[in-house]
Design a protein around this motif. Sequence first.
Motif, PDB file in Angstrom:
ATOM      1  N   GLU A 241     -19.239 -59.516 -65.668  1.00 40.05           N
ATOM      2  CA  GLU A 241     -19.892 -60.827 -65.744  1.00 40.05           C
ATOM      3  C   GLU A 241     -19.322 -61.781 -64.691  1.00 40.05           C
ATOM      4  O   GLU A 241     -20.052 -62.537 -64.071  1.00 40.05           O
ATOM      5  CB  GLU A 241     -19.762 -61.421 -67.148  1.00 40.05           C
ATOM      6  N   ILE A 242     -18.014 -61.743 -64.523  1.00 37.75           N
ATOM      7  CA  ILE A 242     -17.375 -62.583 -63.510  1.00 37.75           C
ATOM      8  C   ILE A 242     -17.872 -62.196 -62.120  1.00 37.75           C
ATOM      9  O   ILE A 242     -18.155 -63.052 -61.284  1.00 37.75           O
ATOM     10  CB  ILE A 242     -15.840 -62.477 -63.601  1.00 37.75           C
ATOM     11  N   LYS A 243     -17.987 -60.899 -61.877  1.00 36.19           N
ATOM     12  CA  LYS A 243     -18.475 -60.431 -60.580  1.00 36.19           C
ATOM     13  C   LYS A 243     -19.900 -60.922 -60.330  1.00 36.19           C
ATOM     14  O   LYS A 243     -20.230 -61.356 -59.226  1.00 36.19           O
ATOM     15  CB  LYS A 243     -18.420 -58.904 -60.496  1.00 36.19           C
ATOM     16  N   LYS A 244     -20.744 -60.874 -61.366  1.00 30.69           N
ATOM     17  CA  LYS A 244     -22.118 -61.372 -61.234  1.00 30.69           C
ATOM     18  C   LYS A 244     -22.122 -62.857 -60.903  1.00 30.69           C
ATOM     19  O   LYS A 244     -22.857 -63.310 -60.025  1.00 30.69           O
ATOM     20  CB  LYS A 244     -22.908 -61.150 -62.528  1.00 30.69           C
ATOM     21  N   GLN A 245     -21.310 -63.622 -61.631  1.00 32.12           N
ATOM     22  CA  GLN A 245     -21.238 -65.060 -61.416  1.00 32.12           C
ATOM     23  C   GLN A 245     -20.782 -65.374 -59.987  1.00 32.12           C
ATOM     24  O   GLN A 245     -21.370 -66.211 -59.303  1.00 32.12           O
ATOM     25  CB  GLN A 245     -20.277 -65.680 -62.427  1.00 32.12           C
ATOM     26  N   LEU A 246     -19.738 -64.684 -59.534  1.00 29.87           N
ATOM     27  CA  LEU A 246     -19.227 -64.909 -58.185  1.00 29.87           C
ATOM     28  C   LEU A 246     -20.245 -64.470 -57.142  1.00 29.87           C
ATOM     29  O   LEU A 246     -20.418 -65.139 -56.121  1.00 29.87           O
ATOM     30  CB  LEU A 246     -17.897 -64.175 -58.006  1.00 29.87           C
TER      31      LEU A 246
ATOM     32  N   SER B 135     -17.811 -51.716 -58.241  1.00 29.15           N
ATOM     33  CA  SER B 135     -16.551 -51.035 -58.551  1.00 29.15           C
ATOM     34  C   SER B 135     -16.219 -51.192 -60.029  1.00 29.15           C
ATOM     35  O   SER B 135     -16.464 -52.229 -60.632  1.00 29.15           O
ATOM     36  CB  SER B 135     -15.408 -51.578 -57.687  1.00 29.15           C
ATOM     37  N   VAL B 136     -15.667 -50.142 -60.601  1.00 25.41           N
ATOM     38  CA  VAL B 136     -15.319 -50.136 -62.024  1.00 25.41           C
ATOM     39  C   VAL B 136     -13.987 -50.868 -62.191  1.00 25.41           C
ATOM     40  O   VAL B 136     -13.004 -50.539 -61.514  1.00 25.41           O
ATOM     41  CB  VAL B 136     -15.213 -48.689 -62.552  1.00 25.41           C
ATOM     42  N   PRO B 137     -13.921 -51.873 -63.069  1.00 21.36           N
ATOM     43  CA  PRO B 137     -12.672 -52.606 -63.269  1.00 21.36           C
ATOM     44  C   PRO B 137     -11.533 -51.698 -63.719  1.00 21.36           C
ATOM     45  O   PRO B 137     -11.697 -50.881 -64.621  1.00 21.36           O
ATOM     46  CB  PRO B 137     -13.029 -53.622 -64.365  1.00 21.36           C
ATOM     47  N   HIS B 138     -10.376 -51.853 -63.074  1.00 20.92           N
ATOM     48  CA  HIS B 138      -9.200 -51.038 -63.377  1.00 20.92           C
ATOM     49  C   HIS B 138      -7.956 -51.722 -62.843  1.00 20.92           C
ATOM     50  O   HIS B 138      -8.043 -52.674 -62.061  1.00 20.92           O
ATOM     51  CB  HIS B 138      -9.340 -49.642 -62.760  1.00 20.92           C
ATOM     52  N   ILE B 139      -6.804 -51.226 -63.254  1.00 23.78           N
ATOM     53  CA  ILE B 139      -5.519 -51.672 -62.724  1.00 23.78           C
ATOM     54  C   ILE B 139      -4.963 -50.507 -61.919  1.00 23.78           C
ATOM     55  O   ILE B 139      -4.638 -49.459 -62.477  1.00 23.78           O
ATOM     56  CB  ILE B 139      -4.549 -52.061 -63.858  1.00 23.78           C
ATOM     57  N   SER B 140      -4.893 -50.681 -60.620  1.00 21.73           N
ATOM     58  CA  SER B 140      -4.387 -49.624 -59.741  1.00 21.73           C
ATOM     59  C   SER B 140      -2.882 -49.490 -59.886  1.00 21.73           C
ATOM     60  O   SER B 140      -2.162 -50.480 -59.915  1.00 21.73           O
ATOM     61  CB  SER B 140      -4.701 -49.945 -58.277  1.00 21.73           C
ATOM     62  N   LEU B 141      -2.420 -48.249 -59.977  1.00 20.17           N
ATOM     63  CA  LEU B 141      -0.986 -47.983 -59.956  1.00 20.17           C
ATOM     64  C   LEU B 141      -0.596 -47.436 -58.589  1.00 20.17           C
ATOM     65  O   LEU B 141       0.107 -48.079 -57.839  1.00 20.17           O
ATOM     66  CB  LEU B 141      -0.594 -47.032 -61.085  1.00 20.17           C
ATOM     67  N   PHE B 142      -1.076 -46.245 -58.246  1.00 18.92           N
ATOM     68  CA  PHE B 142      -0.810 -45.678 -56.927  1.00 18.92           C
ATOM     69  C   PHE B 142      -1.721 -44.492 -56.683  1.00 18.92           C
ATOM     70  O   PHE B 142      -2.380 -44.001 -57.591  1.00 18.92           O
ATOM     71  CB  PHE B 142       0.659 -45.267 -56.754  1.00 18.92           C
TER      72      PHE B 142
ATOM     73  N   THR C 241      -8.299 -61.817 -51.469  1.00 21.80           N
ATOM     74  CA  THR C 241      -8.720 -60.975 -52.585  1.00 21.80           C
ATOM     75  C   THR C 241      -8.581 -61.814 -53.846  1.00 21.80           C
ATOM     76  O   THR C 241      -7.506 -62.365 -54.111  1.00 21.80           O
ATOM     77  CB  THR C 241      -7.832 -59.718 -52.696  1.00 21.80           C
ATOM     78  N   LEU C 242      -9.673 -61.924 -54.600  1.00 23.38           N
ATOM     79  CA  LEU C 242      -9.662 -62.633 -55.877  1.00 23.38           C
ATOM     80  C   LEU C 242      -9.388 -61.607 -56.969  1.00 23.38           C
ATOM     81  O   LEU C 242     -10.041 -60.559 -57.016  1.00 23.38           O
ATOM     82  CB  LEU C 242     -11.006 -63.324 -56.122  1.00 23.38           C
ATOM     83  N   TYR C 243      -8.427 -61.896 -57.839  1.00 25.24           N
ATOM     84  CA  TYR C 243      -8.069 -60.950 -58.886  1.00 25.24           C
ATOM     85  C   TYR C 243      -7.804 -61.677 -60.192  1.00 25.24           C
ATOM     86  O   TYR C 243      -7.565 -62.886 -60.217  1.00 25.24           O
ATOM     87  CB  TYR C 243      -6.854 -60.112 -58.484  1.00 25.24           C
ATOM     88  N   LEU C 244      -7.838 -60.915 -61.273  1.00 23.52           N
ATOM     89  CA  LEU C 244      -7.478 -61.422 -62.592  1.00 23.52           C
ATOM     90  C   LEU C 244      -6.024 -61.068 -62.871  1.00 23.52           C
ATOM     91  O   LEU C 244      -5.586 -59.938 -62.620  1.00 23.52           O
ATOM     92  CB  LEU C 244      -8.378 -60.828 -63.676  1.00 23.52           C
ATOM     93  N   LYS C 245      -5.302 -62.034 -63.407  1.00 21.37           N
ATOM     94  CA  LYS C 245      -3.892 -61.829 -63.760  1.00 21.37           C
ATOM     95  C   LYS C 245      -3.801 -61.067 -65.080  1.00 21.37           C
ATOM     96  O   LYS C 245      -4.625 -61.247 -65.963  1.00 21.37           O
ATOM     97  CB  LYS C 245      -3.194 -63.171 -63.898  1.00 21.37           C
ATOM     98  N   ILE C 246      -2.789 -60.250 -65.190  1.00 15.96           N
ATOM     99  CA  ILE C 246      -2.559 -59.442 -66.391  1.00 15.96           C
ATOM    100  C   ILE C 246      -1.392 -60.044 -67.171  1.00 15.96           C
ATOM    101  O   ILE C 246      -0.327 -60.297 -66.608  1.00 15.96           O
ATOM    102  CB  ILE C 246      -2.223 -57.976 -66.009  1.00 15.96           C
TER     103      ILE C 246
ATOM    104  N   ILE D  18     -11.338 -58.522 -58.479  1.00 12.45           N
ATOM    105  CA  ILE D  18     -12.718 -58.969 -58.636  1.00 12.45           C
ATOM    106  C   ILE D  18     -13.474 -58.744 -57.331  1.00 12.45           C
ATOM    107  O   ILE D  18     -14.538 -58.154 -57.309  1.00 12.45           O
ATOM    108  CB  ILE D  18     -12.788 -60.472 -59.019  1.00 12.45           C
ATOM    109  N   ALA D  19     -12.918 -59.229 -56.228  1.00 14.77           N
ATOM    110  CA  ALA D  19     -13.582 -59.083 -54.923  1.00 14.77           C
ATOM    111  C   ALA D  19     -12.551 -59.152 -53.814  1.00 14.77           C
ATOM    112  O   ALA D  19     -11.551 -59.863 -53.920  1.00 14.77           O
ATOM    113  CB  ALA D  19     -14.629 -60.168 -54.743  1.00 14.77           C
ATOM    114  N   ARG D  20     -12.843 -58.432 -52.740  1.00 15.92           N
ATOM    115  CA  ARG D  20     -11.987 -58.421 -51.551  1.00 15.92           C
ATOM    116  C   ARG D  20     -12.740 -59.041 -50.385  1.00 15.92           C
ATOM    117  O   ARG D  20     -13.947 -59.211 -50.422  1.00 15.92           O
ATOM    118  CB  ARG D  20     -11.629 -56.982 -51.182  1.00 15.92           C
TER     119      ARG D  20
END
Length: 162
Positions: free
Chosen positions: A37-42, A55-62, A104-109, A140-142
């Motif tokens: 929803e945030i991606k749509k709004q942006l 892109s599928v929302p995820h938390i990248s590790l490595f 890069t816009l991101y959501l904080k964890i 969210i977006a790069r």
Amino acid sequence: MTQLPLFEEHKETIGKVMYEYFFLISPDWSVKKAVKEIKKQLDNEIGLDKADIHSVPHISLFKIRDSSPTIDISKYAETLSKARAFEVNVNGCGLFDQYNGKKTLYLKIKEQDTIGNLYYALIKCRGYDESSGFVPHITIARNISPRKLNNVFDLSGFRVKG
């Protein structure tokens, strides 16, 4: 007389096929839905690249790149078996500076420590130390230009409650 080639000739080379293994944390469906929803709004406000939208929302590790079509994951599985289950909650957004002057816009964890400890335990399995400066987040977006970012009315509106 022979004509000079117009284009540089490239000899075909046979290289090794490389495989990429991606370690990530997948949040539950409610977080994924909110991120979409945030991606749509942006996208409606400033326009996003299709890759960011889909892109599928995820938390990248490595990532691990290897020439083998299989890797031994036993050491990672053993490390993960010692970890406790946790929820992923996000609150607010942040911006990373990119090398190209864009953002890069991101959501904080909220679970920074939990995910950070898991990340460092996993990279120790690879023989790396703990000095990487890892920041758990959901992108969210790069590649957002500062000009486009200035067109976003209120970044504080990009929140997911969890």
